[in-house]
Enzyme design. Structure first.
Site, PDB file in Angstrom:
ATOM      1  N   HIS A  82       0.844  -1.194   0.000  1.00 35.88           N
ATOM      2  CA  HIS A  82       0.000   0.000   0.000  1.00 35.88           C
ATOM      3  C   HIS A  82       0.875   1.239   0.000  1.00 35.88           C
ATOM      4  CE1 HIS A  82      -3.656   2.309   0.989  1.00 35.88           C
ATOM      5  NE2 HIS A  82      -2.858   3.060   1.731  1.00 35.88           N
ATOM      6  N   ASP A 161     -15.968   2.922   6.940  1.00 37.47           N
ATOM      7  CA  ASP A 161     -14.856   3.819   6.620  1.00 37.47           C
ATOM      8  C   ASP A 161     -15.228   4.714   5.440  1.00 37.47           C
ATOM      9  OD1 ASP A 161     -12.092   4.860   6.665  1.00 37.47           O
ATOM     10  OD2 ASP A 161     -12.055   3.922   4.686  1.00 37.47           O
ATOM     11  N   ARG A 168     -15.005  13.145   6.685  1.00 36.34           N
ATOM     12  CA  ARG A 168     -13.748  13.800   7.094  1.00 36.34           C
ATOM     13  C   ARG A 168     -13.290  14.788   6.031  1.00 36.34           C
ATOM     14  NH1 ARG A 168     -10.127   8.948   7.659  1.00 36.34           N
ATOM     15  NH2 ARG A 168      -8.468  10.476   7.888  1.00 36.34           N
ATOM     16  N   SER A 183      -8.503   4.129   9.261  1.00 35.12           N
ATOM     17  CA  SER A 183      -9.090   4.086   7.924  1.00 35.12           C
ATOM     18  C   SER A 183      -8.266   3.164   7.009  1.00 35.12           C
ATOM     19  CB  SER A 183      -9.128   5.518   7.378  1.00 35.12           C
ATOM     20  OG  SER A 183      -9.395   5.532   6.008  1.00 35.12           O
ATOM     21  N   LYS A 187      -9.238  -1.217   5.938  1.00 38.33           N
ATOM     22  CA  LYS A 187      -9.367  -1.729   4.559  1.00 38.33           C
ATOM     23  C   LYS A 187      -8.356  -2.840   4.300  1.00 38.33           C
ATOM     24  CE  LYS A 187      -9.381   2.553   3.313  1.00 38.33           C
ATOM     25  NZ  LYS A 187      -9.589   3.939   2.948  1.00 38.33           N
TER      26      LYS A 187
HETATM   27  N1  URA Z   1      -6.016   6.915   2.940  1.00 42.32           N
HETATM   28  C1  URA Z   1      -7.063   6.316   3.531  1.00 42.32           C
HETATM   29  O1  URA Z   1      -7.519   5.275   3.086  1.00 42.32           O
HETATM   30  N2  URA Z   1      -7.596   6.890   4.605  1.00 42.32           N
HETATM   31  C2  URA Z   1      -7.126   8.038   5.143  1.00 42.32           C
HETATM   32  O2  URA Z   1      -7.657   8.507   6.128  1.00 42.32           O
HETATM   33  C3  URA Z   1      -6.027   8.660   4.521  1.00 42.32           C
HETATM   34  C4  URA Z   1      -5.477   8.054   3.410  1.00 42.32           C
END
Ligand code: URA
Length: 427
Positions: A82, A161, A168, A183, A187
């Site tokens: 990631h 999320d 947000r 967050s 995932k």
């Molecule tokens: N990427 C995400 O998936 N969430 C965040 O809060 C910031 C970057």
């Protein structure tokens, strides 16, 4: 338990119980808690940051608000990779087939680009015929057969999320480290891989600008990962100048293919090898496998198998020669001679976005043909009127306006400058 009690607790800085965070995540996913109360909680959580145990509990609650993919019957080692996002970051296009050719199994759920940050899905969709709309189950079956799959984030993964992240975005609460960590990791948990190589980008082209901010995020990602059962290896990498030579979707696929073909002299190729070595070590494999796979052609072979499995027409693709190309290509000459002190990633990212390579709004369409080639890097010597950028545009006026803006991101020095390292820190 009710939402008013939870809001009052956060407002007063009291500790949340796990059940309260689960209630919140469930309510966000089902819509039972209205946006105005979720937004109030987010602002309270921004001002009174969650502790590590609370962040871990929120991460699990967000992951459990939807489905979690079970990859446990796929061949080990399983890995996810990631990036927190940057300008010209096409590393996944190289790393996925490269690591799969070294024996790693990867199912990667990816996002689309927004703002100056590009998205892996957008980049790879510039390959003629290629599809990324695999369901998680189809992606898993493909990974069982060929070791890798790439697909979009399915709405049933961590749906809470999705709701909180959108709120947000419009309530100035994106920048809270516990909220970012929960967050991202929720995932990753939903995606099913037990270990994650996490590239935390740092610099003007990333959302963490200073090394201190990036380190704070990287350390928290590893610590919370350990609490929720994920082995997270964070690497902080440079995003003050664009990564590699190209920014723009088809251009970046071309550059990734150069590395997969074994052209290993560039800064970007060396960066891919550095990350691949860390990914292989995280999987308990020999770090030297990566360079061998690139030199022997096995990484390229796996990339072509992968693209074909996801629908690419390899005859039209012709190892990259069939990728869409912009009608206007214009070189931008250096205004003076000197050594490059700065090529600002944010400036280049903004220019590429305005050319059509990125989206300002989620609903915008991108143009896969356009973008910018950055022909110099910090530390290079340039001569007056030699090209420093190459603009790929849909029209002449677009190219002219890009040329003017790009030069604002270039700083030259009369004395020699040092190249910037790509890997900055491994906390
Ligand atoms: N990427 C995400 O998936 N969430 C965040 O809060 C910031 C970057």
């Amino acid at each position: 338990m009710n939402i008013l009690e939870i809001l009052a607790k956060r407002r007063d800085g009291e500790v949340h119980q796990t059940e309260e965070l689960r209630f919140l995540a469930r309510g966000a996913a089902t819509g039972e808690i209205p946006d105005y109360q979720l937004a109030a909680w987010l602002m309270a959580a921004y001002l009174r940051p969650l502790s590590l145990p609370e962040t871990a509990a929120l991460t699990l609650a967000l992951a459990d608000s939807g489905r979690r993919i079970d990859l446990s019957d796929l061949p080990e080692p399983l890995l996810d990779k990631h990036s927190t996002g940057g300008v010209g970051d096409k590393t996944s296009l190289v790393l996925l087939p490269l690591l799969a050719s070294c024996g790693v199994t990867i199912v990667k759920l990816s996002g689309r680009g927004l703002g100056i940050t590009g998205g892996t899905l957008d980049k790879i969709e510039s390959v003629p015929g290629l599809r990324t709309d695999l369901t998680p189950d189809q992606a898993k079956e493909q990974a069982r057969k060929i070791g890798l799959a790439l697909c979009g984030q399915s709405p049933d993964l961590a749906p809470a999320d999705g709701v909180l992240y959108a709120l947000r975005d419009v309530t100035a609460t994106v920048g809270s480290v516990p909220l970012i960590v929960s967050s991202i990791l929720s995932k990753k948990l939903a995606g099913g891989s037990p270990r994650v190589l996490l590239d935390v980008k740092c610099g003007s082209g990333a959302f963490r600008h200073s090394l201190q901010e990036a380190t704070e995020l990287a350390v928290a990602l590893r610590a919370v990962g350990a609490e929720v059962g994920l082995e997270v290896r964070p690497v902080i990498t440079d995003m003050d100048q664009p990564l590699g030579r190209t920014v723009g979707n088809a251009l970046e696929v071309r550059e990734a293919l150069e590395v997969l073909r074994g052209e290993l002299d560039s800064r970007f190729a060396r960066f891919c090898l550095e990350l691949a070595a860390r990914a292989l070590a995280l999987c308990g494999l020999d770090a030297a496998l990566a360079e061998r796979a690139l030199r022997s052609g096995s990484a390229l072979e796996r990339a072509l198998v992968w693209l074909e499995a996801q629908g690419a027409d390899l005859r039209r693709f012709d190892e990259g020669r069939g990728l869409p190309a912009a009608p206007v290509v214009r070189e931008v000459p250096a205004p003076a001679s000197g050594w490059v002190r700065r090529v600002d990633a944010r400036t280049v990212g903004n220019v590429a976005m305005r050319l059509g390579a990125g989206r300002l709004h989620k609903s915008d369409r991108i143009d896969p043909r356009v973008g910018v080639e950055v022909l110099v890097a910090v530390g290079s010597r340039v001569e007056r009127s030699h090209p420093v950028f190459r603009v790929h545009a849909a029209s002449e006026p677009d190219a002219v306006s890009a040329q003017e803006s790009l030069l604002r991101g270039l700083e030259l020095s009369e004395t020699p400058t040092e190249p910037r390292p790509t890997v900055l820190l491994e906390p």
